[in-house]
Design an enzyme around this catalytic site. Structure first.
Site, PDB file in Angstrom:
ATOM      1  N   THR A  93      19.042  67.907   5.502  1.00 31.82           N
ATOM      2  CA  THR A  93      18.544  66.914   4.547  1.00 31.82           C
ATOM      3  C   THR A  93      19.566  66.695   3.441  1.00 31.82           C
ATOM      4  OG1 THR A  93      16.269  67.615   4.953  1.00 31.82           O
ATOM      5  CG2 THR A  93      16.671  66.343   2.958  1.00 31.82           C
ATOM      6  N   TRP A 105      22.618  64.827   4.778  1.00 34.26           N
ATOM      7  CA  TRP A 105      22.279  63.462   5.185  1.00 34.26           C
ATOM      8  C   TRP A 105      22.446  62.505   4.011  1.00 34.26           C
ATOM      9  CZ3 TRP A 105      18.629  59.892   3.521  1.00 34.26           C
ATOM     10  CH2 TRP A 105      18.427  58.791   4.357  1.00 34.26           C
ATOM     11  N   HIS A 106      22.186  63.008   2.823  1.00 40.12           N
ATOM     12  CA  HIS A 106      22.262  62.149   1.645  1.00 40.12           C
ATOM     13  C   HIS A 106      23.685  61.826   1.244  1.00 40.12           C
ATOM     14  CE1 HIS A 106      17.982  63.044   1.118  1.00 40.12           C
ATOM     15  NE2 HIS A 106      17.956  61.963   0.375  1.00 40.12           N
ATOM     16  N   GLY A 107      24.630  62.595   1.721  1.00 43.45           N
ATOM     17  CA  GLY A 107      26.003  62.285   1.349  1.00 43.45           C
ATOM     18  C   GLY A 107      26.974  63.302   1.899  1.00 43.45           C
ATOM     19  N   PHE A 164      24.323  54.901   2.273  1.00 45.47           N
ATOM     20  CA  PHE A 164      23.704  55.449   3.461  1.00 45.47           C
ATOM     21  C   PHE A 164      23.776  54.446   4.598  1.00 45.47           C
ATOM     22  CE2 PHE A 164      22.093  59.114   1.375  1.00 45.47           C
ATOM     23  CZ  PHE A 164      22.052  58.709   0.070  1.00 45.47           C
TER      24      PHE A 164
END
Lengths: 443, 411
Positions: A296, A299-301, A443
């Protein structure tokens, strides 16, 4: 194209809606599919072909699976999708920028494949329905992460109605207002604090900046999600909601059931549960949580601070699950305080990519900054003079009360007029060129 | 009627949009110079259909372009009949009669060095799709006009110092002989590049700090000082330590254009908005520091800006007959932000600064340029001293305050 841009609102959307409404029902999906590709191509003239390529590849493998039901036929496209995501997002190859929305549509492709694995279909879903589900422009670039079953019925049966158009337009206008009038405005405060720099940043301003960012990221993403849901409804689709007043949570376990709901759902259904969830003993549960939260985070960066951010939540969630979770549930006030105190800290970790700057900023937040203070309490007072009303409004909208108010009066004419007023004001703010970033755009 | 009850939002929405559009179109036709909300709606709803019909109101008072040198006669400087100064080409046409061939003056502030050779700038601004996360909208957190493509950037080919007549080749940076070059505001010239922007022109000149025998003072000097400016001056207010003693008339987004329209400015000492003209007539200051222009980059063009600045300065001079006036150069923009918005680039900044510098007379009005302290050789603001490419970190302000303190004029 940004939803919160005049090109989208006054050019793309009216023209698209015209064609969409005018087209007879059974061809609407095609219009939506083509329109969404055009929408994407305007922002990514080259990567639109990557998107098309992935669509075709996934569909071909999927058809093969329906014919033969061998799991390999689904694992291959999933691996390739993830590979594409890794290559374009994490390998940071010079000259290769990240395609817009790849994190979102990759997850939707995987969700589709894994959901189809469980369904016992004789015939594959039509390509147009599948493709439209993936690329429909309301959710293509920034979510919500939709599951196929949530739109399949509407795709198969033309679901447009004027009633839904009306409701969707309202939701869109509210989302736009949140983004432009709240997020963008409070974002300038966070920007000011960052502009001052971490050397000589006082304790009060460090926290003020963190709180500003906390509000900015919430209203930015909430606003964009509402715009997406509104647009979806205007076209006849009921996209899932993404936020349920997350800042009113009393624990972080609860927070993550209310923040970016569709992402949490995705990780739960397609990573956590396949790994065994909490059914294989304590150690395995902790391991599964670790995997989910590390993923998680990143995934955000593609940055170490994001990993740190995810792991921070892993720690808090494990502690809540095994140590003090029930205590927080019992004493809700303490739960609220616990969340309110740690949230800004977590957002600072999320928001500052440079680790050394992040470290300096965190030190300022615990009062261990440099000896010489430049941005001290008097600067804090000056900020408060300008921003106190806005911060109060942000605080109000972070509580459940505005939503209850909305539910009660949303069909009144005066409420519509109020929303239209905010819509016009938002368009004005965009037009005069005031700060209009979009935080979740990478994203 | 039933429709309205059934779909209140849609009907109200369309009614208001149509009404607003009509009002906007009528207003735009009647008052072409007026930039207002109605116009924005009319503009954006109908663009580009009306482009041919309505005048271009996106820039106030757009005037003719071209390499117009308006500074030929009333230039700055101490025009004493000094032999060393004969033949000094004040217009910066590039000749060097006093024999300072190729001497690069130490406090040269250059412009953006990336020359493409062609007139219009390279690339499209992808401000919307750029991977930058947090919002850097450029300039202040307030309003700026215009959005769009990058502008042209010039090439600092040869920094030929045509400046104060220091015949001994020591350059105007040296505070030397009062009699020979005191009070002159010199310029560095370079080969200008053709621009196609209506906001500015590349005139191939960069202004230098007025040459003068400055004193170095301490903080008490600012007890009767007033600072007028935008967000950088606001930074000075926050981080200089002078906010208790000096007066600060500054706010994010302050522009000379807005003052010409009667706009107020925040008197930071009380936090209230005041009418600057009235304030300066009531209060008397010993020194006035003016730093403005950054938020004027997108208003009108440089000629207009010169007029507005001139009248602004006249107002200050009339109301403060005994004050020393310091005109501070606008800081340059960093490499990353240069040109992200069309009119926010260093060529434009230098154009405005050069205009401001022409008002310095070396006796009462002085031009101070702190850019050399903060920029690299190519004239960009250094990346490690700024977060957003326009403003300095708080920790850098002592460097600036030291500069101000070492360039004081005592009466």
């Amino acid at each position: 194209m940004l939803f919160s841009g005049l090109v989208f609102i006054f050019r793309f959307l009216p023209i698209f809606l015209f064609f969409y409404i005018v087209t007879p029902g059974k061809y609407r999906n095609f219009i939506l599919f083509v329109g969404s590709l055009i929408f994407y191509a305007v922002g990514e003239p080259v990567y639109v072909f990557l998107l098309l390529g992935e669509l075709i590849l996934n569909y071909v493998c999927y058809c093969g699976f329906i014919r033969n039901k061998r799991h390999f036929r689904l694992i291959l496209p999933i691996v390739l999708d993830v590979a594409a995501l890794v290559v374009f997002k994490y390998m940071l190859i010079p000259g290769l920028s990240m395609p817009l929305g790849i994190s979102f549509y990759t997850f939707q492709l995987i969700a589709f494949l894994m959901d189809e694995r469980k369904k016992a279909r004789k015939n594959p879903v039509r390509f147009l329905n599948f493709a439209t589900y993936i690329v429909m422009f309301p959710q293509l670039v920034a979510g919500p992460i939709v599951q196929f079953k949530e739109v399949h019925h509407e795709l198969a049966n033309n679901a447009f109605s004027w009633e839904k158009l009306e409701k969707g337009a309202r939701t869109f206008a509210i989302g736009l207002s949140f983004k432009v009038l709240l997020a963008n405005q409070v974002g300038t405060l966070w920007n000011s604090v960052q502009t001052a720099g971490t050397v000589g940043l006082g304790f009060s301003n460090a926290w003020l900046g963190a709180v500003a960012y906390t509000f900015q990221i919430y209203f930015d993403f909430l606003g964009y999600s509402l715009m997406a849901i509104g647009l979806g409804r205007m076209l006849g689709f009921e996209l899932p909601e993404n936020f349920r007043e997350p800042y009113s949570a009393t624990s972080f376990s609860e927070f993550w059931r209310r923040w970016h709901v569709t992402l949490g759902r995705w990780f739960r259904e397609y990573v956590y549960i396949p790994l065994g969830g909490s059914r294989k003993g304590t150690l395995r549960t902790i391991l599964n949580l670790l995997v989910v939260w590390a993923l998680t985070g990143i995934w955000h960066g593609a940055g170490w601070n994001f990993l740190l951010w995810g792991l921070g939540f892993f720690l808090l969630l494990v502690l809540e699950k095994f140590l003090y979770g029930r205590f927080l549930e019992k004493y809700k006030i303490l739960g609220h305080l616990y969340v309110i105190l740690l949230l800004p800290v977590s957002w600072v970790i999320f928001g500052i990519t440079d680790l050394s700057v992040l470290w300096d900023y965190l030190r300022c937040m615990i009062g261990m900054g440099d000896d010489r203070v430049f941005a001290g309490f008097s600067v804090f007072l000056r900020y408060m003079r300008s921003y106190a009303p806005l911060l109060m409004i942000c605080l109000l909208f972070a509580t459940p009360y505005p939503r209850r108010f909305w539910e009660k009066y949303k069909d009144k004419l005066w409420m519509s007029l109020l929303v239209i007023f905010f819509f016009c004001f938002s368009c004005y703010e965009i037009a005069i060129g005031s700060s209009n970033p979009f935080l979740y755009f990478r994203f | 009627m039933r429709r309205i009850k059934q779909y209140p939002f849609l009907t109200a929405f369309f009614a208001i949009m149509i009404l607003g559009f009509l009002i906007g179109v009528i207003k735009a036709a009647l008052y072409p110079q007026d930039v207002s909300l109605g116009r924005y709606f009319a503009w954006h709803l109908t663009q580009p259909f009306w482009t041919e019909l309505l005048p271009d109101y996106s820039v106030e008072g757009r005037s003719s372009l071209g390499y117009v040198d308006t500074y030929s006669s009333d230039l700055t400087g101490d025009l004493r009949e000094d032999e060393e100064k004969d033949g000094n080409d004040m217009e910066g046409a590039g000749t060097d009669p006093t024999g300072i061939d190729g001497a690069v003056v130490s406090n040269v502030s250059g412009t953006s060095a990336a020359a493409d050779g062609d007139a219009s700038g390279a690339g499209e601004s992808s401000a919307e799709t750029a991977g930058e996360g947090t919002g850097v909208s450029g300039e202040d957190n307030g309003r700026d006009a215009g959005e769009g493509n990058t502008g042209a950037t010039g090439d600092l080919a040869d920094a030929e110092a045509v400046a104060a007549g220091s015949a001994d080749g020591s350059g105007p940076a040296s505070v030397g002989d009062n009699a020979t070059h005191s009070g002159v505001t010199g310029f560095v010239t370079y080969e200008p590049v053709e621009t196609d922007s209506y906001y500015y022109t590349d005139r191939g000149r960069i202004a230098l700090t007025t040459d003068y025998a400055y004193d170095t003072v301490d903080d008490s000097y600012f007890a009767d000082a007033a600072f007028i400016g935008d967000s950088r001056t606001l930074g000075l207010h926050d981080y200089s330590g002078w906010k208790e003693s000096a007066a600060f008339y500054c706010e994010n987004g302050f522009s000379i254009y807005r003052w010409t329209k009667g706009g107020k400015v925040t008197f930071q000492n009380t936090g209230r908005d005041v009418d600057l003209t009235g304030e300066l007539q009531r209060k008397k200051y010993g020194k006035i520091y003016i730093m403005a222009g950054m938020n004027d980059l997108g208003y009108g063009n440089t000629e207009l800006f010169g007029e507005w600045f001139g009248s602004f300065l006249e107002m200050v001079k009339e109301s403060q007959p005994d004050a020393v006036i310091y005109l501070m150069a606008n800081l340059h923009i960093s490499r990353k932000q240069d040109g992200v918005k069309e009119e926010m680039n260093n060529v434009n900044v230098n154009d405005k600064n050069a205009t401001i510098a022409t008002f310095a007379d070396g006796q009462r009005v002085f031009y101070l340029d702190a850019n050399p302290l903060f920029c690299d050789e190519a004239g960009y603001l250094k990346d490690d001293i700024t977060f957003d490419g326009f403003h300095l970190y708080a920790a850098n302000y002592p460097v600036w305050t030291d500069f101000i303190k070492s360039h004081a004029v005592e009466r």
